[in-house]
Design an enzyme around this catalytic site. Sequence first.
Site, PDB file in Angstrom:
ATOM      1  N   LYS A 122      13.853  -0.936  -2.912  1.00 33.27           N
ATOM      2  CA  LYS A 122      12.732  -0.023  -3.169  1.00 33.27           C
ATOM      3  C   LYS A 122      12.941   1.166  -2.246  1.00 33.27           C
ATOM      4  O   LYS A 122      12.873   1.048  -1.021  1.00 33.27           O
ATOM      5  CB  LYS A 122      11.396  -0.701  -2.882  1.00 33.27           C
ATOM      6  CG  LYS A 122      10.225   0.241  -3.089  1.00 33.27           C
ATOM      7  CD  LYS A 122       8.884  -0.487  -3.048  1.00 33.27           C
ATOM      8  CE  LYS A 122       7.773   0.500  -3.338  1.00 33.27           C
ATOM      9  NZ  LYS A 122       6.982   0.817  -2.162  1.00 33.27           N
ATOM     10  N   ALA A 152       1.075   2.508  -4.705  1.00 34.23           N
ATOM     11  CA  ALA A 152       0.301   3.231  -3.689  1.00 34.23           C
ATOM     12  C   ALA A 152      -1.046   3.725  -4.186  1.00 34.23           C
ATOM     13  O   ALA A 152      -1.151   4.334  -5.239  1.00 34.23           O
ATOM     14  CB  ALA A 152       1.084   4.414  -3.109  1.00 34.23           C
ATOM     15  N   GLY A 153      -2.041   3.439  -3.400  1.00 31.43           N
ATOM     16  CA  GLY A 153      -3.384   3.946  -3.666  1.00 31.43           C
ATOM     17  C   GLY A 153      -4.293   2.989  -4.413  1.00 31.43           C
ATOM     18  O   GLY A 153      -5.490   3.214  -4.518  1.00 31.43           O
ATOM     19  N   GLY A 162      -2.014   3.452   1.106  1.00 33.56           N
ATOM     20  CA  GLY A 162      -3.005   2.899   2.030  1.00 33.56           C
ATOM     21  C   GLY A 162      -4.391   3.509   1.895  1.00 33.56           C
ATOM     22  O   GLY A 162      -5.313   3.129   2.603  1.00 33.56           O
ATOM     23  N   ASN A 185      -0.527  -3.624  -1.915  1.00 29.73           N
ATOM     24  CA  ASN A 185      -0.349  -4.260  -0.611  1.00 29.73           C
ATOM     25  C   ASN A 185      -1.632  -4.195   0.209  1.00 29.73           C
ATOM     26  O   ASN A 185      -2.339  -5.192   0.373  1.00 29.73           O
ATOM     27  CB  ASN A 185       0.824  -3.612   0.142  1.00 29.73           C
ATOM     28  CG  ASN A 185       1.099  -4.289   1.488  1.00 29.73           C
ATOM     29  OD1 ASN A 185       0.426  -5.239   1.888  1.00 29.73           O
ATOM     30  ND2 ASN A 185       2.091  -3.827   2.193  1.00 29.73           N
TER      31      ASN A 185
END
Lengths: 256, 340
Positions: free
Chosen positions: A99, A186-187, A160, A208
């Site tokens: 990644k 992301a987000g 994040g 995550n």
Amino acid sequence: MITDALKIADRIFASRLFVGTGKFSSPLIMKKALDASGSEMITVALRRVDLSNPDDHILHHLDLQKCQLLPNTAGAQSADEAIRLAMLSRASSQTNWIKLEVTPEPRHLIPDSEETLKATKFLVKEGFIVLPYMQADPILAKKLEDVGASTVMPLGSPIGSNKGLKTKELIKIIISNSNIPVIVDAGIGAPSHACEAMELGADAVLVNTAIAIANDPILIASAFKHAVEAGRKGFLAGLAQESDGEASSPLSWLIK
Amino acid sequence: MTYSASAFSRLISPLSDSELNKLATNAKHLTKQHFGNTIQLYIPLYLSNECCNSCLYCGFNRHQNIKRQTLSLDEATKQLQIIKDKGFDNILLLTGEHKASVGVDYLVPIIKQAQKMFSYVALEIFPCSTEEYSSLISAGASGLTIYQETYNKEVYSNMHPSGPKKDFSFRFDSPERALKAGMRKVGLGFLLGLTDWREEAYFLAEHLDYLMKNYWKADFTVSFPRIHKAPDGLDTKTISDKDFVQMILAFRIAFPKVGIILSTRENAELRDNLLGLGVTQISAESKTNPGGYSDNTSDEQFQVNDARSLSEIITALEKNGFDPVIKDWSTILSSISPVL
């Protein structure tokens, strides 16, 4: 038999939820959350793990029979650094999946488009299966596809931030133009965000922070699993178009 | 929030208990969002206590009659191995200021050695020129900590009556020179107790904001070493725990992504209570005298107030719901051997 499987490179994934391993309060909670997510693709930061050590704090808890390990180049500020991290990863982990993250500004971790494209091109030629984290930029997505990326991973909002799909209109264009899987990365802060991305036609999502810092990471991991499945089914079923509820036909004057 | 001097001033102005509680709730949320449930661990290695400065508050002051020692490369390697065997992967190398015997030429081979053994090597040393910082970075240093001690020029001048450290500006410009040379992580701070903390905090915030905007690729941390026991005859201002906590909360809220470091100057109870409220990195098992990990024949810089072992600290972190992070860097991010 999996009827709606996701294929990346030569591997089939039944789950369309990819997960990260950062920010958890303990490796044990991480493991339970990953199990509850049903994910088969797990990303780990090369700067956080020691791939050559089987007793590594994080790796030790991953079921690599079931899951594809996806090392990431978090921390790399240039194509060069990302490439060297990828080379180290392949040499010590026996996986050529990577990644790609090239984020020169360490606070918001916005990907550097120019360097990401450069590194993707290089790593594909070196035989890597490259999944680049990228800006929600439809042109860049096509360029990455052209140089051999296995997927594109546009951001929904800054990493994040848990803000959801702030780049929705651009992601729609990326999805409609793409010949390779589109993974929203992301987000994504809530199961509803993940569901929305899947309804738009994203092939998978990566989550995550939203799992790792929830009060109950295990329960929310399972919520994400169901949200991704629900969103995917919604997409496959073909969502009914929104309607403003007007009853009359605009062609009533023509069609009697 | 976007940093502004006026908003920061409000965060450090006197607050009621309920207002302070609100800050804490906000800071806790931001810390969790940006750093998750993790705390990074590091350990300092004092390479030398030789010093030609005369900082009134410091145990290494050249007028102090203490046993001086500078570790040889062999001795330093032995200390590094002891630290590595304890389970650390993140090392901070420290010196006093004595460039004639403990200069860049002394440090380069030790940094090279440390980089072979640890993922991350940082320095807390005397101010250097840009060229000197470049040499240290090429050797494998990724981080630099340099505290201004005080941003008040008058107090600075009183506290540093002689030696090269007398030069306020050369020290003040050090982080910028290191960043120009390509340092990846820079730690700023001041010594709490020399003058009014609000004034210091304000200037530190301005300093940090300036560096972050101009050296946007670098990572920053802040730290607030607090004088607990001043040397005889030195008039210091004590700062209460409540004010100390307010300052940490203020920095967390104004700079949500900046790491905050708490050293073993603070006691175990306070350190445990501050986890999750803003602090993101703590040291463990620190010895502040050169060679202190194997023997105690030289004198220390300051007294440690949290003497717990690494495993005791890890247990305390886990009990409080935090994952101790030992490794969070790769030497690849420090080495200079381009493939492209």
